[in-house]
Design a protein around this motif. Structure first.
Motif, short mmCIF file in Angstrom:
data_model
loop_
_atom_site.label_atom_id
_atom_site.label_comp_id
_atom_site.label_asym_id
_atom_site.label_seq_id
_atom_site.Cartn_x
_atom_site.Cartn_y
_atom_site.Cartn_z
N ASN A 254 -94.30 90.44 53.21
CA ASN A 254 -93.93 89.02 53.26
C ASN A 254 -93.57 88.62 54.69
N LYS B 215 -99.26 93.26 48.36
CA LYS B 215 -100.11 93.24 49.55
C LYS B 215 -101.53 92.81 49.18
N ARG B 216 -102.03 93.29 48.05
CA ARG B 216 -103.35 92.90 47.59
C ARG B 216 -103.43 91.39 47.43
N LYS B 217 -102.44 90.83 46.77
CA LYS B 217 -102.41 89.39 46.53
C LYS B 217 -102.24 88.61 47.84
N GLU B 218 -101.40 89.13 48.73
CA GLU B 218 -101.17 88.49 50.03
C GLU B 218 -102.47 88.38 50.82
N LYS B 219 -103.34 89.37 50.68
CA LYS B 219 -104.61 89.38 51.39
C LYS B 219 -105.71 88.63 50.64
N GLY B 220 -105.36 88.06 49.47
CA GLY B 220 -106.34 87.29 48.70
C GLY B 220 -107.37 88.16 47.99
N LEU B 221 -107.02 89.42 47.77
CA LEU B 221 -107.94 90.34 47.08
C LEU B 221 -107.66 90.33 45.59
N ILE B 222 -108.70 90.60 44.82
CA ILE B 222 -108.53 90.73 43.37
C ILE B 222 -108.73 92.20 43.00
N ASP C 32 -111.99 93.81 43.83
CA ASP C 32 -112.18 94.22 45.22
C ASP C 32 -111.62 95.62 45.46
#
Length: 82
Positions: free
Chosen positions: A10, A31-38, A41
């Motif tokens: 964050n 971290k996955r969500k922060e990077k916009g990954l699903i 991915d």
């Protein structure tokens, strides 16, 4: 237990500390969500399935250590296991 060093979470640096497996799963997911990954991915990168990633993130099954290290590296984290 796991230790990590030099993690930004964050947008702020976290000091080196020891954490539980559940803590680590939460950090990886965030971290996955922060990077916009699903999950798809992550699954493709780990040569796994989205269902496996879901089960690991929900702590339904233990994630193999090699997969955990690959996941962490993919989302920009460095983890040292002690």
């Amino acid at each position: 237990m796991f230790t990590y060093d030099n993690i930004f979470f964050n947008n702020r640096q976290i000091e080196m500390k020891t954490l539980t497996y559940t803590d680590l799963l939460g950090i990886l997911k965030a971290k996955r969500k922060e990077k916009g990954l699903i999950q798809k991915d992550i699954a493709e990168h780990l040569e796994s399935t989205p269902q496996s990633v879901l089960n690991w993130e929900q702590n339904k099954f233990d994630m193999p250590t090699t997969k955990m290290m690959q996941y962490a590296e993919f989302v920009g984290l460095e983890i040292k296991i002690s």
